[in-house]
Design a protein around this motif. Sequence first.
Motif, PDB file in Angstrom:
ATOM      1  N   LEU A  59      49.210  22.011  22.152  1.00 25.10           N
ATOM      2  CA  LEU A  59      49.653  23.372  21.832  1.00 25.10           C
ATOM      3  C   LEU A  59      48.656  24.402  22.353  1.00 25.10           C
ATOM      4  O   LEU A  59      49.051  25.477  22.825  1.00 25.10           O
ATOM      5  N   ILE A  60      47.362  24.076  22.295  1.00 22.14           N
ATOM      6  CA  ILE A  60      46.344  24.982  22.843  1.00 22.14           C
ATOM      7  C   ILE A  60      46.602  25.210  24.334  1.00 22.14           C
ATOM      8  O   ILE A  60      46.582  26.345  24.819  1.00 22.14           O
ATOM      9  N   ASN A  61      46.878  24.126  25.069  1.00 27.36           N
ATOM     10  CA  ASN A  61      47.153  24.255  26.504  1.00 27.36           C
ATOM     11  C   ASN A  61      48.392  25.115  26.749  1.00 27.36           C
ATOM     12  O   ASN A  61      48.426  25.930  27.675  1.00 27.36           O
ATOM     13  N   GLN A  62      49.423  24.939  25.919  1.00 25.90           N
ATOM     14  CA  GLN A  62      50.657  25.727  26.077  1.00 25.90           C
ATOM     15  C   GLN A  62      50.392  27.210  25.826  1.00 25.90           C
ATOM     16  O   GLN A  62      50.934  28.075  26.520  1.00 25.90           O
ATOM     17  N   VAL A  63      49.556  27.501  24.833  1.00 23.79           N
ATOM     18  CA  VAL A  63      49.209  28.890  24.536  1.00 23.79           C
ATOM     19  C   VAL A  63      48.451  29.516  25.703  1.00 23.79           C
ATOM     20  O   VAL A  63      48.742  30.641  26.124  1.00 23.79           O
ATOM     21  N   VAL A  64      47.477  28.792  26.246  1.00 26.95           N
ATOM     22  CA  VAL A  64      46.710  29.302  27.385  1.00 26.95           C
ATOM     23  C   VAL A  64      47.623  29.561  28.575  1.00 26.95           C
ATOM     24  O   VAL A  64      47.540  30.607  29.231  1.00 26.95           O
ATOM     25  N   GLU A  65      48.538  28.630  28.857  1.00 31.84           N
ATOM     26  CA  GLU A  65      49.442  28.800  29.992  1.00 31.84           C
ATOM     27  C   GLU A  65      50.393  29.971  29.769  1.00 31.84           C
ATOM     28  O   GLU A  65      50.703  30.717  30.698  1.00 31.84           O
ATOM     29  N   ALA A  66      50.860  30.143  28.530  1.00 40.15           N
ATOM     30  CA  ALA A  66      51.769  31.254  28.230  1.00 40.15           C
ATOM     31  C   ALA A  66      51.081  32.601  28.406  1.00 40.15           C
ATOM     32  O   ALA A  66      51.713  33.591  28.791  1.00 40.15           O
ATOM     33  N   MET A  67      49.786  32.647  28.139  1.00 42.94           N
ATOM     34  CA  MET A  67      49.056  33.915  28.202  1.00 42.94           C
ATOM     35  C   MET A  67      48.450  34.198  29.569  1.00 42.94           C
ATOM     36  O   MET A  67      47.973  35.304  29.820  1.00 42.94           O
ATOM     37  N   THR A  68      48.425  33.208  30.439  1.00 42.98           N
ATOM     38  CA  THR A  68      47.845  33.409  31.766  1.00 42.98           C
ATOM     39  C   THR A  68      48.887  34.056  32.665  1.00 42.98           C
ATOM     40  O   THR A  68      49.966  33.517  32.871  1.00 42.98           O
ATOM     41  N   THR A  69      48.581  35.202  33.205  1.00 42.87           N
ATOM     42  CA  THR A  69      49.537  35.921  34.049  1.00 42.87           C
ATOM     43  C   THR A  69      49.691  35.200  35.374  1.00 42.87           C
ATOM     44  O   THR A  69      48.716  34.972  36.089  1.00 42.87           O
ATOM     45  N   ASN A  70      50.922  34.848  35.724  1.00 43.30           N
ATOM     46  CA  ASN A  70      51.183  34.125  36.973  1.00 43.30           C
ATOM     47  C   ASN A  70      52.011  34.953  37.951  1.00 43.30           C
ATOM     48  O   ASN A  70      52.721  34.416  38.788  1.00 43.30           O
ATOM     49  N   GLU A  71      51.934  36.261  37.826  1.00 40.61           N
ATOM     50  CA  GLU A  71      52.678  37.143  38.725  1.00 40.61           C
ATOM     51  C   GLU A  71      52.177  36.965  40.158  1.00 40.61           C
ATOM     52  O   GLU A  71      50.991  37.081  40.439  1.00 40.61           O
ATOM     53  N   THR A  72      53.078  36.659  41.065  1.00 38.60           N
ATOM     54  CA  THR A  72      52.702  36.478  42.461  1.00 38.60           C
ATOM     55  C   THR A  72      53.943  36.572  43.334  1.00 38.60           C
ATOM     56  O   THR A  72      55.058  36.427  42.841  1.00 38.60           O
ATOM     57  N   PHE A  73      53.742  36.854  44.603  1.00 35.99           N
ATOM     58  CA  PHE A  73      54.861  36.798  45.541  1.00 35.99           C
ATOM     59  C   PHE A  73      54.318  36.614  46.959  1.00 35.99           C
ATOM     60  O   PHE A  73      53.119  36.747  47.200  1.00 35.99           O
ATOM     61  N   PHE A  74      55.214  36.264  47.885  1.00 41.01           N
ATOM     62  CA  PHE A  74      54.795  35.968  49.248  1.00 41.01           C
ATOM     63  C   PHE A  74      54.155  37.199  49.901  1.00 41.01           C
ATOM     64  O   PHE A  74      54.640  38.320  49.766  1.00 41.01           O
ATOM     65  N   PHE A  75      53.045  36.960  50.621  1.00 40.27           N
ATOM     66  CA  PHE A  75      52.325  38.001  51.361  1.00 40.27           C
ATOM     67  C   PHE A  75      52.045  39.217  50.472  1.00 40.27           C
ATOM     68  O   PHE A  75      52.166  40.362  50.901  1.00 40.27           O
ATOM     69  N   ARG A  76      51.656  38.929  49.216  1.00 42.90           N
ATOM     70  CA  ARG A  76      51.434  39.999  48.244  1.00 42.90           C
ATOM     71  C   ARG A  76      50.380  40.984  48.736  1.00 42.90           C
ATOM     72  O   ARG A  76      49.299  40.592  49.161  1.00 42.90           O
ATOM     73  N   ASP A  77      50.698  42.251  48.692  1.00 47.47           N
ATOM     74  CA  ASP A  77      49.842  43.376  49.088  1.00 47.47           C
ATOM     75  C   ASP A  77      49.646  43.481  50.602  1.00 47.47           C
ATOM     76  O   ASP A  77      48.971  44.391  51.071  1.00 47.47           O
ATOM     77  N   LYS A  78      50.166  42.548  51.358  1.00 49.12           N
ATOM     78  CA  LYS A  78      50.193  42.565  52.837  1.00 49.12           C
ATOM     79  C   LYS A  78      48.810  42.666  53.488  1.00 49.12           C
ATOM     80  O   LYS A  78      48.473  41.881  54.373  1.00 49.12           O
ATOM     81  N   VAL A  79      47.975  43.614  53.039  1.00 54.81           N
ATOM     82  CA  VAL A  79      46.687  43.882  53.697  1.00 54.81           C
ATOM     83  C   VAL A  79      45.799  42.644  53.806  1.00 54.81           C
ATOM     84  O   VAL A  79      45.231  42.378  54.880  1.00 54.81           O
ATOM     85  N   PRO A  80      45.632  41.839  52.736  1.00 53.31           N
ATOM     86  CA  PRO A  80      44.760  40.659  52.869  1.00 53.31           C
ATOM     87  C   PRO A  80      45.227  39.688  53.955  1.00 53.31           C
ATOM     88  O   PRO A  80      44.396  39.037  54.594  1.00 53.31           O
ATOM     89  N   PHE A  81      46.527  39.602  54.169  1.00 54.57           N
ATOM     90  CA  PHE A  81      47.042  38.689  55.190  1.00 54.57           C
ATOM     91  C   PHE A  81      46.882  39.277  56.594  1.00 54.57           C
ATOM     92  O   PHE A  81      46.701  38.535  57.558  1.00 54.57           O
ATOM     93  N   ASP A  82      46.906  40.615  56.686  1.00 52.03           N
ATOM     94  CA  ASP A  82      46.539  41.264  57.950  1.00 52.03           C
ATOM     95  C   ASP A  82      45.077  40.977  58.269  1.00 52.03           C
ATOM     96  O   ASP A  82      44.718  40.657  59.400  1.00 52.03           O
TER      97      ASP A  82
END
Length: 291
Positions: A59-82
């Motif tokens: 349950l501790i692991n599930q709580v940590v995973e639920a609270m960890t922000t996993n927001e991401t998308f392809f080529f996010r912010d573009k500049v770092p990949f440039d």
Amino acid sequence: MNQPDYDFLRKLLREKSGLDLSADKQYLIESRLLPLARKAGLAGIADLVQKLKDGSSALINQVVEAMTTNETFFFRDKVPFDHFREAIMPELLRARANRKSLRIWCAAGSTGQEPYSLAMCVKEMSAALSGWRIEILSTDLSQEVLEKSRAGLYSQFEVQRGLPIQLLVKYFKQVGELWQINPEIRAMVQHRQLNLLHDFSQLGTFDVIFCRNVLIYFDQDTKINIFGRLAKAMEPDGFLVLGAAETVVGLTEVFKPLTERRGLYRPNAAAPAKPAAGLSGLQKIASMAGR
């Protein structure tokens, strides 16, 4: 949620993941943990806290995973990949011409969009990289998101966020209502579960480290400590890529910013050799955390 329960959850999350919640984030905990409590057959946050106090590691692991922000998308912010295509790779191709190998680490790889974006960049440079060995390692605290990354399966919504249509057509195939990245690109990325609070020296050294949009959740001492250990995990002429809201400036001198390339940093050979702040505290945390 009462204050003692909130204080307990804040302390638990900081020890297990480094997540440093301010005193006014009760709403965030409730919105993410109430569904988890209900799924576990519990009436609410108070019962969840009691289960955690009883020492339920799953349950501790599930709580940590639920609270960890996993927001991401392809080529996010573009500049770092440039930066990766225009500055990092050309310089490293010259510097590594004799050994013909590169190691790249995504230190918060989440569901895979960042490491696969880098893999597609590398694949697009295949003519210049003939005979080279390129290793891309993706690590994350959450086993759940790593499993999604390994599968390489994404919804229509996910592939529409940042992924150029020509790369979708070139490197993905449709599987029902989902899109799966092809086996060749998936094989370019290795996955490993890792907590950045813990020692990661066993990973070896890297030429490029992407550590984006994760350090913003840590307190200052933890950031300083992680920067110190990232510097030790990097080749002297390597590159560190941080998120748009992150910086080493005012925290540490082990990296220096490239003023003409926002978010890009290099090891600072002139930095004083002193231990990173907060090390003993983090070692204590690591011994308490199960992951």
